[in-house]
Design a protein around this motif. Structure first.
Motif, short mmCIF file in Angstrom:
data_model
loop_
_atom_site.label_atom_id
_atom_site.label_comp_id
_atom_site.label_asym_id
_atom_site.label_seq_id
_atom_site.Cartn_x
_atom_site.Cartn_y
_atom_site.Cartn_z
N ALA A 28 1.26 -1.49 0.13
CA ALA A 28 -0.04 -0.06 0.04
C ALA A 28 1.09 0.88 -0.13
O ALA A 28 0.45 2.12 -0.69
N TRP A 29 1.59 0.94 1.01
CA TRP A 29 2.74 2.28 0.53
C TRP A 29 3.44 3.12 -0.59
O TRP A 29 3.81 3.67 -1.20
N ASN A 30 4.18 1.87 -1.02
CA ASN A 30 3.81 1.86 -2.82
C ASN A 30 3.40 2.40 -3.52
O ASN A 30 3.50 4.14 -3.96
N VAL A 31 1.83 1.98 -3.33
CA VAL A 31 0.65 2.12 -4.20
C VAL A 31 0.62 4.48 -3.77
O VAL A 31 0.45 4.97 -4.84
N PHE A 32 0.61 4.41 -2.11
CA PHE A 32 0.57 5.57 -2.39
C PHE A 32 1.79 5.87 -2.88
O PHE A 32 1.59 7.70 -3.29
N ASP A 33 3.24 6.35 -2.53
CA ASP A 33 3.96 6.76 -2.78
C ASP A 33 3.84 7.48 -4.56
O ASP A 33 3.78 8.57 -4.85
N THR A 34 3.61 6.35 -5.30
CA THR A 34 3.55 6.40 -6.57
C THR A 34 2.04 7.47 -7.02
O THR A 34 2.14 8.01 -7.97
N VAL A 35 1.39 7.18 -6.35
CA VAL A 35 0.06 8.13 -6.57
C VAL A 35 0.29 9.23 -6.30
O VAL A 35 0.06 10.63 -7.02
N ILE A 36 0.92 10.05 -5.09
CA ILE A 36 1.66 10.99 -5.39
C ILE A 36 2.36 12.07 -6.38
O ILE A 36 2.16 12.87 -6.76
N VAL A 37 3.61 10.77 -6.54
CA VAL A 37 4.32 11.22 -7.82
C VAL A 37 3.79 11.78 -8.94
O VAL A 37 4.15 12.42 -9.89
N ILE A 73 0.64 19.06 -0.31
CA ILE A 73 0.96 18.80 1.17
C ILE A 73 1.10 17.41 1.31
O ILE A 73 2.12 16.78 2.48
N PHE A 74 0.72 16.44 0.38
CA PHE A 74 0.42 14.76 1.30
C PHE A 74 2.35 14.79 0.63
O PHE A 74 1.92 13.43 1.82
#
Length: 272
Positions: free
Chosen positions: A84-93, A114-115
């Motif tokens: 889930a953290w990899n998905v979160f990082d990728t979406v943010i980028v 901000i996120f």
């Protein structure tokens, strides 16, 4: 490109992503990104706007390179996005790459930037453990919060019954009374509230002190105890996982080996 070349390239990326200096660089850029977000909330000269925009894009490109290195250096790329953290990082980028500063979606772009500060959690394992512990503790905390709500409701009903005539702004109804009790629990000028009711009901101090002992002391310590216990369990799980990954025998393996040795000794003694 041959398979050997790809394997060598993957090993280099894996070595880079595991490099402590690379990890510290990512953390430093995240902190710098947070500082830029804070600076943008102040009134700034016009000449600083292009500089801030340029820095923001440079940070976004750095994060793009960083997430690419993490992906290319992952030995199991098929399961990379199951984290889930990899998905979160990728979406943010990816969302940060969309040029929406001058569109109606500019607010979303600012929120995404901000996120990016939350990426600190995905980078630092200790923060991930802490957040995981909080999420695991939520079911147990739910019952404590329910009990706290019941206590709040009972005390708010009593307060609205006895103190509404003294100060309707603080005790006019049960909802306002619960807000007042929250003020008392956080010790925000709670003595002023107490002394006001004591002028009419001299023994009302017992009402406030009993509520404070129940809410601020008893329940708060229960919440802290639950979180600490869950955090210790998570640390034990991590230690066991690291031991298994290093090939070290676990307590279960040792027990199995001891049981096997015991059975062999018993069988040998029976033969003799």
């Amino acid at each position: 490109m041959s398979t050997a070349s790809l394997s060598l390239l993957e090993q280099r990326f894996a070595k880079l992503r595991a490099n402590k200096l690379f990890e510290l660089s990512v953390i430093a850029i995240i902190v710098f990104s947070a500082l830029i977000i804070g600076v943008k909330t102040y009134p700034l000269p016009a000449w600083t706007q292009p500089v801030i925009v340029g820095l923001d894009w440079a940070i976004t490109l750095f994060f793009l390179v960083e997430i690419s290195i993490r992906f290319l250096g992952d030995p199991s790329k098929r399961t990379f996005f199951k984290n889930a953290w990899n998905v979160f990082d990728t979406v943010i980028v990816v969302v940060s790459l969309i040029p929406i500063e001058d569109s109606e979606l500019a607010l979303i772009g600012r929120l995404v930037r901000i996120f990016r500060v939350l990426r600190m959690v995905s980078i630092i394992p200790e923060l991930r453990t802490l957040l995981t512990s909080l999420l695991v503790a939520l079911p147990q905390l739910g019952y404590v919060m329910l009990m706290m709500f019941i206590i709040f409701y009972i005390y708010a009903a009593v307060g609205a019954t006895f103190f509404a005539a003294i100060n309707p702004e603080l005790w006019g109804d049960i909802a306002i009374s619960m807000l007042t009790l929250f003020r008392v629990m956080t010790f925000e000028d709670w003595t002023d509230v107490m002394y006001e009711t004591m002028s009419v009901y001299p023994l009302s101090w017992a009402y406030y002190l009993s509520f404070i002992f129940l809410s601020a002391f008893a329940f708060l310590n229960m919440i802290i105890g639950i979180v600490v216990n869950v955090l210790e369990d998570e640390h034990k799980k991590i230690a066991v996982a690291e031991a298994e990954a290093a090939g070290e025998p676990t307590l279960r393996d040792l027990k199995a080996e001891l049981a096997e040795i015991k059975s062999l000794l018993q069988a040998r003694s029976e033969v003799l």
